[in-house]
Motif scaffolding. Structure first.
Motif, PDB file in Angstrom:
ATOM      1  N   ASN A 157       0.937  -0.958   0.509  1.00  0.00           N
ATOM      2  CA  ASN A 157      -0.078   0.132   0.240  1.00  0.00           C
ATOM      3  C   ASN A 157       1.098   1.252  -0.054  1.00  0.00           C
ATOM      4  O   ASN A 157       0.651   1.914  -0.479  1.00  0.00           O
ATOM      5  N   LEU A 158       1.768   0.816   0.388  1.00  0.00           N
ATOM      6  CA  LEU A 158       2.530   2.269   0.754  1.00  0.00           C
ATOM      7  C   LEU A 158       3.219   3.387  -0.321  1.00  0.00           C
ATOM      8  O   LEU A 158       3.617   3.378  -1.397  1.00  0.00           O
ATOM      9  N   GLN A 198      -1.541   5.825   7.676  1.00  0.00           N
ATOM     10  CA  GLN A 198       0.402   5.618   7.755  1.00  0.00           C
ATOM     11  C   GLN A 198       1.091   5.691   6.299  1.00  0.00           C
ATOM     12  O   GLN A 198       2.050   6.575   6.194  1.00  0.00           O
ATOM     13  N   ALA A 199       0.431   5.216   5.793  1.00  0.00           N
ATOM     14  CA  ALA A 199       1.453   5.738   4.266  1.00  0.00           C
ATOM     15  C   ALA A 199       1.575   7.619   4.027  1.00  0.00           C
ATOM     16  O   ALA A 199       2.012   7.645   2.788  1.00  0.00           O
ATOM     17  N   ILE A 301      -2.203  -2.301  -7.371  1.00  0.00           N
ATOM     18  CA  ILE A 301      -3.319  -3.279  -6.635  1.00  0.00           C
ATOM     19  C   ILE A 301      -2.129  -3.704  -5.560  1.00  0.00           C
ATOM     20  O   ILE A 301      -1.733  -4.229  -5.840  1.00  0.00           O
ATOM     21  N   THR A 302      -2.404  -4.112  -4.299  1.00  0.00           N
ATOM     22  CA  THR A 302      -2.238  -4.189  -2.974  1.00  0.00           C
ATOM     23  C   THR A 302      -2.626  -6.394  -3.739  1.00  0.00           C
ATOM     24  O   THR A 302      -4.164  -6.446  -3.027  1.00  0.00           O
ATOM     25  N   LEU A 318       2.982  -5.905  -5.019  1.00  0.00           N
ATOM     26  CA  LEU A 318       1.799  -4.632  -5.264  1.00  0.00           C
ATOM     27  C   LEU A 318       2.306  -4.535  -7.250  1.00  0.00           C
ATOM     28  O   LEU A 318       3.105  -4.587  -7.910  1.00  0.00           O
ATOM     29  N   LEU A 319       1.178  -4.755  -7.663  1.00  0.00           N
ATOM     30  CA  LEU A 319       1.200  -4.905  -8.968  1.00  0.00           C
ATOM     31  C   LEU A 319       0.205  -3.681  -9.721  1.00  0.00           C
ATOM     32  O   LEU A 319      -0.442  -2.972  -9.643  1.00  0.00           O
ATOM     33  N   VAL A 320       0.853  -2.976 -11.539  1.00  0.00           N
ATOM     34  CA  VAL A 320       0.413  -1.821 -11.592  1.00  0.00           C
ATOM     35  C   VAL A 320       0.671  -2.128 -13.055  1.00  0.00           C
ATOM     36  O   VAL A 320       0.844  -2.931 -13.762  1.00  0.00           O
TER      37      VAL A 320
END
Length: 525
Positions: A157-158, A198-199, A301-302, A318-320
């Motif tokens: 997510n970060l 947090q991110a 996407i996480t 982490l998919l982009v």
């Protein structure tokens, strides 16, 4: 002559490793015997802290491995949470595929470092291939999609929100946040994971940059509320840079209306990130895939493979949609990922980590050995089990289901008749604490709409309908016993003798699944 310390290819080193593995397996068998159904240690945190304090991690001289492992088995492994027990059901914390666990040995022994090609030649391209297959399964465009493995959903997510921030800024952060960044906002549901806030803090935007959008009665982001939030931001000068959807919230298991969120993000020119740490596994199943319709429209996407893909921690991705967006992460170094000459792939160009394990290997081996259809069947079993568990909880006297199960979580609370609303929070807290302290069950506790509630999370494919019925009965019995004790303390007449009797009989001396006592409540099936 002492045993080899490293795997140098010699017969002696291989034999030493084989012997060490055998000793570890012996300790595991001794500390996780068949028929042991205590999912949590009952000795309490003070005793565990005292025991840990007595351990000498670094003696002056080494000790025989067998003695070390025997001691670790008694003092450490025997006092862990047993994720293979069906009554260990508080968190998204599953058992692991045996094939993945075994492959961990090869990961550790070969010690490939995934930051550069010259440290992990074949491993680099294996991870890239795995990422490509995950993107294909989800439906991201083959020609442009990319990604990288991370240590967990928080790290994924970060990284996804870092890409959102840099997209809003028009490129990598070279000189700090641009003017006007104080107006940037990230829109996420009130049920989104804490790592979103947090991110935002880590990225210099501040936790206050995350706007919590109201959820509906099912725990999904309310699209009408999102529209109102976007309108309000437009009126007050706020600039939405990201919309975060969740496919499987931590507390209710809800899946946000992803297609609608994708439409709003596109209209606002905002990045669309989906936290599918849980829901990514639904795409394994043709039947369940429609639950995450719109996931393929995300910019990032996480996907946590150490949840419903049953990988050892850590294994997230982490998919982009567009691999070129990862360019803002790249920080070239002359010794590592040089800009000239090398026509190779260096995965550090996509990652916030340098040294990183070859976790793709355990994923590759275990998925190949299991197959998509069988994996899909395991996911379908758990989703169906959660739905049946919700129905069963509604039939148990004194339990109230608060949101319809959508994926693998059942959110409920103990609400016996005649108990004052103000006392329910204390009762539910007491039930969860007592079950945990006794070691009988690990049940989740959280807050939902301001109230203390309980939850059961299904990640263990070995869990049966009878396991669930017994756990629900134990929870209701503990609540009944708590009411009785409270009444006695107030010098009132006993109100629930059945509850005390049930607590003694249900779960105190737990037996293997096939021999457990019948539940006093009707079975799920």
């Amino acid at each position: 002559m002492s045993a080899p310390l490293f795997l140098d290819g010699s017969p002696a080193a291989h034999e030493a490793l084989r012997a060490a593995v055998a000793e570890v397996l012996d300790v595991l068998a001794a500390t996780h015997p068949a028929g042991n159904h205590s999912p949590f240690p009952s000795v309490g945190p003070a005793r565990l802290r005292e025991t840990a304090s007595a351990i000498e991690p670094l003696p002056d001289d080494g000790e025989p491995l067998g003695e070390v492992l025997a001691d670790v088995g008694r003092t450490v492994l025997a006092h862990g949470a047993r994720v293979t027990d069906p009554w260990c059901a508080a968190h998204l914390h599953p058992p692991t595929l045996l094939t993945a666990a075994a492959t961990e040995l090869a990961i550790a022994a070969t010690n490939q470092s995934m930051d550069s090609y010259d440290q992990a030649p074949m491993a680099t391209y294996v991870e890239d291939r795995l990422i490509g297959r995950l993107n294909e399964l989800i439906g991201l465009p083959f020609a442009t999609a990319s990604g990288v493995l991370t240590s967990g959903g928080t790290a994924s997510n970060l990284l996804g929100l870092l890409l959102a921030r840099d997209h809003a800024a028009g490129g990598a952060n070279l000189s700090g946040l641009p003017a006007g960044a104080g107006r940037w906002r990230i829109l996420a549901s009130a049920g989104a994971h804490v790592s979103v806030r947090q991110a935002a803090a880590v990225l210099g935007l501040g936790r206050g940059a995350v706007v919590a959008v109201t959820t509906d009665d099912d725990g999904r982001m309310d699209v009408a509320a999102l529209d109102r939030t976007l309108d309000q931001l437009a009126q007050t000068g706020g600039a939405p840079i990201a919309v975060v959807g969740t496919a499987g919230t931590t507390d209710t298991g809800a899946v946000d209306p992803l297609n609608a969120l994708a439409d709003r993000a596109a209209a606002a020119g905002a990045w669309f990130h989906v936290d599918a740490a849980v829901g990514s596994a639904l795409v394994l199943s043709d039947r369940l895939r429609p639950l995450v319709a719109g996931l393929e429209r995300a910019d990032s996407i996480t996907a946590d493979l150490h949840k419903l893909w049953w990988q050892p921690i850590g294994a997230s991705a982490l998919l982009v949609r567009d691999g070129s967006t990862l360019g803002s992460v790249r920080e070239p170094a002359d010794y590592l990922n040089r800009t000239e000459d090398d026509d190779v792939l260096n995965l550090v160009d996509r990652s916030l980590d340098t040294s990183r394990r070859f976790d793709a290997l355990k994923i590759l081996v275990s998925l190949r050995a299991t197959g998509r259809r069988r994996m899909a069947g395991l996911v379908e079993h758990l989703v169906d089990l959660a739905a049946k568990a919700g129905e069963a909880a509604r039939r148990v006297p004194g339990l109230e289901v608060l949101a319809p199960p959508q994926t693998v979580t059942v959110l409920f609370r103990c609400r016996p008749d005649g108990v004052d609303e103000a006392l329910l929070d204390r009762l539910n807290t007491q039930v969860q604490r007592r079950l945990l302290a006794s070691g009988r069950a690990v049940v989740g506790r959280t807050r939902y709409r301001g109230r203390v509630v309980l939850k059961i999370t299904f990640t263990n494919p070995m869990t049966t309908h009878d396991d669930v019925a017994g756990l629900l009965a134990a929870i209701a019995a503990e609540a009944s016993a708590g009411i009785e004790e409270a009444a006695k303390e107030a010098h009132a007449a006993p109100t629930a003798t059945r509850g005390r009797r049930s607590r003694r009989n249900v779960g105190r001396d737990r037996t293997p699944n096939s021999a457990r006592e019948a539940s006093p409540y009707e079975p799920i099936d």
